[in-house]
Scaffold this motif. Structure first.
Motif, PDB file in Angstrom:
ATOM      1  N   THR A 133       0.828  -1.206   0.000  1.00 24.30           N
ATOM      2  CA  THR A 133       0.000   0.000   0.000  1.00 24.30           C
ATOM      3  C   THR A 133       0.857   1.250   0.000  1.00 24.30           C
ATOM      4  O   THR A 133       0.581   2.221  -0.722  1.00 24.30           O
ATOM      5  CB  THR A 133      -0.925   0.010   1.230  1.00 24.30           C
ATOM      6  N   ARG A 180       1.079   4.126  -2.783  1.00 26.99           N
ATOM      7  CA  ARG A 180       0.755   5.491  -2.391  1.00 26.99           C
ATOM      8  C   ARG A 180       1.837   6.476  -2.835  1.00 26.99           C
ATOM      9  O   ARG A 180       1.536   7.606  -3.254  1.00 26.99           O
ATOM     10  CB  ARG A 180       0.580   5.551  -0.873  1.00 26.99           C
ATOM     11  N   SER A 207       1.241  14.410  -3.495  1.00 32.92           N
ATOM     12  CA  SER A 207       1.020  13.147  -2.794  1.00 32.92           C
ATOM     13  C   SER A 207       1.772  13.125  -1.470  1.00 32.92           C
ATOM     14  O   SER A 207       1.269  12.617  -0.461  1.00 32.92           O
ATOM     15  CB  SER A 207       1.467  11.966  -3.680  1.00 32.92           C
ATOM     16  N   LEU A 211       0.299  12.796   2.348  1.00 28.86           N
ATOM     17  CA  LEU A 211       0.786  11.817   3.315  1.00 28.86           C
ATOM     18  C   LEU A 211       1.163  12.489   4.630  1.00 28.86           C
ATOM     19  O   LEU A 211       0.854  11.968   5.714  1.00 28.86           O
ATOM     20  CB  LEU A 211       1.987  11.062   2.741  1.00 28.86           C
TER      21      LEU A 211
END
Length: 307
Positions: free
Chosen positions: A115, A119, A170, A174
């Protein structure tokens, strides 16, 4: 009752020979927040962060991270923090995915590696050796390695350096998710917009000291004056306008018909300017208020650009 800070630095001093890199620095990082540490090159920010990470021993002062001394209690501290170095820390011949999986095995409750790979956009380079990764891929791998162990506190050194706009966004997402999960984040960055977007608190370091600390909004509000601009007919009687404005306000005609009012720009000042214009038959055009930015504050305090 306020929780204890996750980082508490008091009167830190660090010297390299005759050079004092950090000179009585104080820094506090609240739990569950994102704190950006900004400073021009040579200001002492990197040395300060490396001391918090346990890589350097202070010459004077105290440093506590999660209540522990990062040098003498490193064994207890390291499983609880994540560290993203700007470069290094990875065996050059290791493949990206195997390095990340290795890091995950060192922690009791790691994040799901596939994952995390998805991501951060590392799917295409999972079998590529570290030395063959692009600079941006190396940055994303370093970030993944820093957070895979579910740290309570993570130090991020220039987390978006070399990233394309999509990867940068991104990474921002996060960091926001880490904060939402209760993780405290300390980051250094050369991007002012990154600090303004992500940070709850900003510490500006110069000449080995924290010269200002607070939220981006507080620092910008407390910095230099805001500016009101408008256009009108050339040659307005600015002395007459200034008599109607509060003390400490400045007015100038920058070019013919282009005016700048500097001071505490609030609704009352705006109303006073427009009222004065109405009384003198002036139609102000293009009225705008320029917000004082974090970069303005930084330049004002340090006299140098962040590079």
């Amino acid at each position: 009752m306020k929780s204890e800070p996750v980082v508490q630095v008091t009167n830190l001093v660090k010297r390299y020979g005759s050079k004092t890199a950090v000179d009585g620095l104080d820094l506090r990082v609240a739990a569950g927040t994102v704190t950006a540490v900004l400073g021009p090159n040579g200001a002492g920010k990197t040395t300060t962060i490396e001391t918090c990470e346990g890589y350097r021993r202070p010459d004077a002062g105290t440093v506590r991270v999660l209540g522990l001394d990062p040098v003498t209690q490193a064994e207890q501290l390291r499983p609880r923090i994540g560290v993203m170095l700007q470069s290094g820390g990875v065996y050059s011949g290791a493949r990206a995915e195997e390095m990340l999986r290795h890091m995950a095995t060192l922690h009791a409750h790691p994040l799901d590696v596939p994952t995390l790979i998805e991501r951060l956009g590392l799917e295409s380079c999972g079998r590529t050796t570290y030395r063959r990764l692009s600079g941006g891929q190396q940055q994303r791998l370093a970030l993944a390695m820093a957070v895979v162990g579910r740290p309570e506190l993570v130090f991020l050194d220039e987390p978006t350096a070399g990233l394309d706009p999509q990867a940068r966004r991104s990474t921002w997402d996060l960091v926001r998710e880490l904060r939402a999960d209760g993780v405290s984040v300390v980051l250094t960055t050369h991007f002012m917009d990154e600090a303004e977007q992500l940070a709850d608190d900003v510490a500006i370091v110069d000449a080995g000291k924290v010269v200002a600390q607070g939220s981006p909004e507080t620092l910008c509000k407390g910095g230099a004056e805001n500016t009101l601009r408008f256009t009108g007919r050339p040659g307005l009687d600015l002395a007459s306008l200034l008599k109607a404005l509060p003390d400490g306000t400045a007015a100038a005609e920058l070019t013919a018909g282009a005016y700048r009012i500097s001071g505490t720009v609030d609704p009352q000042l705006l109303a006073t300017v427009t009222s004065w214009c109405a009384q003198h038959g002036v139609m102000p055009d293009g009225i705008s208020v320029e917000r004082h930015t974090l970069e303005d504050v930084f330049l004002e305090l340090t006299g140098r650009e962040l590079r």
